[in-house]
Scaffold this active site. Sequence first.
Site, PDB file in Angstrom:
ATOM      1  N   HIS A 237       0.836  -1.209   0.000  1.00  0.00           N
ATOM      2  CA  HIS A 237       0.000   0.000   0.000  1.00  0.00           C
ATOM      3  C   HIS A 237       0.871   1.259   0.000  1.00  0.00           C
ATOM      4  CE1 HIS A 237      -2.743  -2.891   2.283  1.00  0.00           C
ATOM      5  NE2 HIS A 237      -3.483  -2.557   1.243  1.00  0.00           N
TER       6      HIS A 237
ATOM      7  N   GLY B 291      -2.247  -2.363  -7.479  1.00  0.00           N
ATOM      8  CA  GLY B 291      -1.125  -3.301  -7.466  1.00  0.00           C
ATOM      9  C   GLY B 291      -1.405  -4.510  -8.353  1.00  0.00           C
TER      10      GLY B 291
ATOM     11  N   ARG C  67      -4.007 -10.092   4.430  1.00  0.00           N
ATOM     12  CA  ARG C  67      -4.463 -11.403   4.907  1.00  0.00           C
ATOM     13  C   ARG C  67      -3.316 -12.272   5.432  1.00  0.00           C
ATOM     14  NH1 ARG C  67      -8.552 -10.675   0.616  1.00  0.00           N
ATOM     15  NH2 ARG C  67     -10.578 -10.668   1.666  1.00  0.00           N
TER      16      ARG C  67
HETATM   17  P1  AMP Z   1      -6.349  -3.834  -0.574  1.00  0.00           P
HETATM   18  O1  AMP Z   1      -6.276  -2.939   0.624  1.00  0.00           O
HETATM   19  O2  AMP Z   1      -5.948  -5.228  -0.304  1.00  0.00           O
HETATM   20  O3  AMP Z   1      -7.668  -3.697  -1.308  1.00  0.00           O
HETATM   21  O4  AMP Z   1      -5.257  -3.293  -1.578  1.00  0.00           O
HETATM   22  C1  AMP Z   1      -5.232  -1.947  -1.996  1.00  0.00           C
HETATM   23  C2  AMP Z   1      -4.319  -1.826  -3.186  1.00  0.00           C
HETATM   24  O5  AMP Z   1      -3.010  -2.238  -2.826  1.00  0.00           O
HETATM   25  C3  AMP Z   1      -4.766  -2.717  -4.357  1.00  0.00           C
HETATM   26  O6  AMP Z   1      -4.558  -2.016  -5.574  1.00  0.00           O
HETATM   27  C4  AMP Z   1      -3.835  -3.893  -4.243  1.00  0.00           C
HETATM   28  O7  AMP Z   1      -3.598  -4.537  -5.478  1.00  0.00           O
HETATM   29  C5  AMP Z   1      -2.572  -3.198  -3.757  1.00  0.00           C
HETATM   30  N1  AMP Z   1      -1.684  -4.169  -3.124  1.00  0.00           N
HETATM   31  C6  AMP Z   1      -2.012  -5.115  -2.213  1.00  0.00           C
HETATM   32  N2  AMP Z   1      -0.938  -5.863  -1.899  1.00  0.00           N
HETATM   33  C7  AMP Z   1       0.088  -5.392  -2.636  1.00  0.00           C
HETATM   34  C8  AMP Z   1       1.473  -5.739  -2.773  1.00  0.00           C
HETATM   35  N3  AMP Z   1       2.002  -6.740  -2.075  1.00  0.00           N
HETATM   36  N4  AMP Z   1       2.224  -5.036  -3.630  1.00  0.00           N
HETATM   37  C9  AMP Z   1       1.696  -4.018  -4.352  1.00  0.00           C
HETATM   38  N5  AMP Z   1       0.407  -3.628  -4.273  1.00  0.00           N
HETATM   39  C10 AMP Z   1      -0.385  -4.308  -3.422  1.00  0.00           C
END
Ligand code: AMP
Length: 272
Positions: free
Chosen positions: A31, A140, A180
């Site tokens: 993030h 991401g 997660r």
């Molecule tokens: P989330 O909070 O899981 O919905 O993720 C928010 C954003 O962060 C989304 O665009 C995800 O794809 C991105 N994201 C989550 N994990 C990673 C990671 N390990 N590397 C890069 N981006 C990530």
Amino acid sequence: MRVVRAIAEMMALGGGDLGLVPTMGAFHEGHLTLMREARRHHTGVCVSLFVNPLQFGPGEDFEKYPRDEERDHRLAEEAGVDILFAPKRSEVYPRQSTTIHVAELTDAWEGSVRPGHFDGVATVVCKLFHITRPRAAYFGWKDLQQCLVIRRMVEDLNMPVDLRFLDTVREADGLAMSSRNAYLSSEERARAPVIRETLLRAEAEMRRGNGSIDDILSGARGELELLGLTVDYLELVSMENMQPVRCRTNATLIVAVRLGATRLIDNLRIDA
Ligand code: AMP
């Protein structure tokens, strides 16, 4: 950093040279990398923090999804974010009779294991785009299918947003960072790097032409199962439409496993 809870207030602040990073919180380096990248490119950076109920199915982890707004607030501030948009559920969904469905890309893989998931994702991202009117939005590649779904929605509906997709940020042992990962026991966490290792091995075998792609994929599934992981899918798919392919141009290995009670996804771009 300004914390905004109301949509009306966010709409008044939106537009112009704003970079948007949609998130569900529980920030990690993945993030923060998106936030820092947005910071480099825009005069204003908005991070949305909203655990979107619409993208969780019944029996999924909506209730127990990690939430720590105080920590997220601090980390976003350190990353140079200007606006943390953290609306309440009732603010985002006073009702929701309209949803966005992106056909074709959403039936398989995550969509088949999590029916309705991408309708929830597309709907909330569409709302966030309208509420914040960003110049660019940052996502991401870790969530590859999500990236393709959003890209298709933006193209199909002519949304005036630049999309920027960033590489997956990983732990030192290769495990893709994910909110997660916090669910994993220490024993599961120790086994988790095998997901990435298996993809790398499959990719190397394909590059060397070590057998047919079908054999390499089923070998890789077998390796994961042997270690006690349940493989929801492990496939080689096209970067255009996520259909299985058996050539190595514009293709990506995608994987979803269950490790104990935790579902993890990862992918590896194949460059022929
Ligand atoms: P989330 O909070 O899981 O919905 O993720 C928010 C954003 O962060 C989304 O665009 C995800 O794809 C991105 N994201 C989550 N994990 C990673 C990671 N390990 N590397 C890069 N981006 C990530």
